[in-house]
Each structure stands twice: as C-alpha cells, then as structure tokens.
Scaffold this motif. Structure first.
Motif, short mmCIF file in Angstrom:
data_model
loop_
_atom_site.label_atom_id
_atom_site.label_comp_id
_atom_site.label_asym_id
_atom_site.label_seq_id
_atom_site.Cartn_x
_atom_site.Cartn_y
_atom_site.Cartn_z
N GLU A 131 -6.43 -1.12 3.47
CA GLU A 131 -6.54 -2.21 4.05
C GLU A 131 -5.28 -3.01 4.45
N ASP A 132 -4.34 -2.57 3.98
CA ASP A 132 -2.92 -2.82 4.50
C ASP A 132 -2.43 -2.56 5.71
N VAL A 141 1.54 6.43 6.33
CA VAL A 141 1.65 6.59 4.99
C VAL A 141 0.21 6.91 4.17
N GLN A 142 0.15 7.51 3.30
CA GLN A 142 -1.23 7.54 2.60
C GLN A 142 -1.41 6.51 1.21
N ALA A 143 -2.38 6.25 0.94
CA ALA A 143 -2.87 5.47 0.06
C ALA A 143 -2.01 5.69 -1.14
N VAL A 171 -2.02 2.75 6.75
CA VAL A 171 -2.32 3.72 5.57
C VAL A 171 -3.53 4.42 5.69
N SER A 172 -3.21 5.87 5.47
CA SER A 172 -4.52 6.45 5.45
C SER A 172 -5.14 6.84 3.91
N SER A 173 -6.36 6.82 4.10
CA SER A 173 -7.14 7.27 2.55
C SER A 173 -7.07 8.52 2.21
#
Length: 116
Positions: A89-90, A12-14, A114-116
């Motif tokens: 960071e999750d 998922v995305q941030a 989790v992508s930034s």
C-alpha cells in the motif's frame, strides 16, 4: 524559483527499505520547509512527511509513522525520506515539495512500487 528533483524510487518487495532523495536548486534551500507527499493510482495525493527549515521538527502521516524517517542536509540542498518495512500500500508516486515565502514548489515525482 526552486527546482526539485526526486530520485531513489524503484521496485522493491514488501518488507524492504528504500531511501528517496530530493535535490533542490535555485533558492536558499535552508529557507524552505520541505515535505513529501504521495499519490497512488486512482487516489488523492496523501501527506507523508514534512520537516522544518532547521530539521528540528518533523511530521508524519499516520500510515507511515514508525516506518519512515525524513531528514535534510542543508549543506547538500537535499531532503531524504528513509522508508523501512515497505508495504504494497506504499506503492505510489512520491513528490517532494518546498514551502516558504507564501510559495510551494513541487518536483515531478519518483515512482515507488512495492510487490507483495
């Protein structure tokens, strides 16, 4: 013996949300306190959240307070972790555990990225 199977992980995305599930079998689910821990690459396993047998008491790690919510459905033998406002960071493998009668059982984990 209690068998635990986690599901719901993914990429998922941030800022996105994700709900993890942990399905239990083998013993009476409602006799066990349930919890979630996570392990990021190269880091130690970290406490995320826990819930009492009735669901009336919950605990959260400082890094997830206000963003994650744990719940359980004793009729479905399942514990959930609703994760909102996800951060890079999750990113970790999330493990479910069951504690009771002096024993702790673990699932094999589900990966959350989790992508930034």
């Amino acid at each position: 013996q209690v068998q635990l199977v986690e599901s719901g992980g993914g990429l998922v995305q941030a800022g996105d949300s994700l709900r993890l599930s942990c399905a239990a079998s083998g013993r009476t689910f409602s006799n066990y306190a349930m919890g979630w821990l996570r392990q990021a690459p190269g880091k130690e396993r970290e406490f995320v959240s826990a819930i009492s047998v009735s669901g009336g008491i919950t605990y959260y790690g400082d890094s997830v307070k206000g963003r994650f919510t744990i719940s359980r459905d004793n009729a479905k033998n399942t514990v959930y972790l609703q994760m909102n406002s996800l951060k890079p960071e999750d990113t970790a493998v999330y493990y479910c555990n069951a504690q009771g009668f002096g024993m702790t059982y673990w699932g094999k984990g589900t990966l959350v990225t989790v992508s930034s």
